[in-house]
Design an enzyme around this catalytic site. Structure first.
Site: not given
Ligand SMILES: *Cc1c(COP(=O)(O)O)cnc(C)c1O
Length: 369
Positions: A224, A253, A139
């Site tokens: 990420d 986050k 994700f």
């Molecule tokens: C939540 C998340 C995202 C996206 O972040 P947003 O602030 O919702 O755009 C991207 N990568 C990972 C691993 C995430 O958990």
């Protein structure tokens, strides 16, 4: 208790229906507790999806926000500002990176990372070096580019045509990676622990293999760490637990402890391939967000706080196992630090949402991945 006279039905009436929020509306938080409109109390294990690293209304964040709110909210990137410089310095001095780019979310941080990788591929002089390798179940956000990089077609397939040049392979499968990463690859993007995909840690040997493949082919390795960053796993960033250093890292986050902020950090070698005008944002590096993020990052980046995460991890694992000995609901309990996933036994598969709702009814907020 509240200044607003709104209720849950107003959601259905006024909001675009892309979410299915709980029946109750939280109105106040303190530490790990939340209260709803009826003053019912909840323990918050969800943390706004790995966001409220210091809990609700932590004095560190409240002070940073209110102090900056009285000075300057926004100035735009035609000027720089003191909080963003302090935040960049802290990020650079505590990680592998030399430079930071700020934005407002995880998706935007990944968007910046992927765009930079494409530019690096272009400037390499290798014809067609623009392919991105990503992993099933990953994700990376909801912009069209990042949702296409994400490995969950259910989130992207209705929005075709999608950006091209992205290949997905099995997570933790080094042989599959060897088969697709080549001189045409400009980037490999991976989560050190797949969060939304089910709290699945990457094997160290897998990450090491990706690092070697990227070095051999001149591809940029992107970690990420939007979910795993800022102390979540007991290290400031999860890569620090692995001994493997990425070329680009994305963080969001927990970075603002609840205030929207994201960042892409990288080394001088790659940062210098972006020049004035290549990328940008109106709000990125905004003084309010930066002041809060600086306070959160400096507070979490201490041995005491990071050790506290590890101690709490041990406590959670121990007590979840006690619960499981009694109720036999979990197949395995996994994760790192305070990113913990309980895999339901086969007889409960498909029941995760129901269990999550029952937790809510009992005053416990948790998440389904
Ligand atoms: C939540 C998340 C995202 C996206 O972040 P947003 O602030 O919702 O755009 C991207 N990568 C990972 C691993 C995430 O958990």
């Amino acid at each position: 208790m509240s200044d607003y006279k709104m209720n849950r039905q107003d959601f259905d009436q006024y909001m675009v229906p892309v979410f299915a929020p709980a029946k109750f509306i939280p109105v106040k938080g303190l530490g790990s507790r939340l209260w709803d409109q009826e003053n019912r109390e909840y323990i918050d294990f969800a943390g706004g999806i790995a966001v409220n690293a210091l809990g609700h209304a932590h004095p560190i964040t409240v002070n940073a926000l209110t102090k900056q709110a009285q000075k300057m909210w926004h100035i735009g990137n035609g000027y720089t500002n003191e909080p963003v410089l302090a935040l960049a310095k802290e990020l650079v001095e505590s990680t592998f990176a030399d430079k930071a780019f700020f934005c407002n979310s995880g998706a935007e941080a990944n968007e910046a990372a992927l765009k930079l990788a494409r530019k690096v591929g272009l400037l390499s002089g290798v014809e067609g070096k623009n392919n991105i390798v990503a992993f099933n179940n990953s994700f990376h956000g909801r912009t069209l580019f990042t949702v296409s990089a994400g490995g969950q077609p259910k989130y992207s397939k209705e929005f075709a045509p999608l950006p091209g040049g992205i290949q997905h392979i099995e997570f933790n499968d080094l042989e599959a990676a060897k088969a697709v990463i080549n001189n045409q690859t400009c980037a490999v993007i991976v989560e050190p622990i797949q969060g939304e995909g089910g709290v699945i840690p990457a094997d160290i040997e897998f990450l090491k293999g990706l690092r070697e493949l990227c070095d051999q082919t001149g591809a940029v390795l992107i970690f990420d760490e939007v979910q795993t960053g800022v102390g979540r796993t007991g290290a400031l960033y999860a890569y620090m637990n692995t001994g493997i250093i990425p070329d680009i890292l994305t963080t969001a986050k927990s970075l603002g402890g609840g205030f929207p902020v994201g960042a892409m950090i990288t080394t001088d070698k790659f940062a210098s391939q972006f020049v004035v005008g290549d990328h940008g944002t109106t709000y990125g590096g905004n003084p309010l967000a930066s002041a809060v993020a600086h306070a959160v990052l400096t507070y979490i980046n201490s041995e005491e706080v990071l050790n506290g995460v590890k101690e709490r991890h041990a406590h959670f694992i121990k007590t979840l196992e006690i619960i499981n000995d009694k109720y036999h609901v979990f197949e395995t309990i996994r994760g790192a630090g305070l990113l913990i996933g309980c895999v339901l036994k086969p007889e409960y598969l498909g029941k995760a949402k129901d269990i999550n709702n029952l937790c809510g009814q009992e005053g416990l907020l948790s998440l389904v991945a």
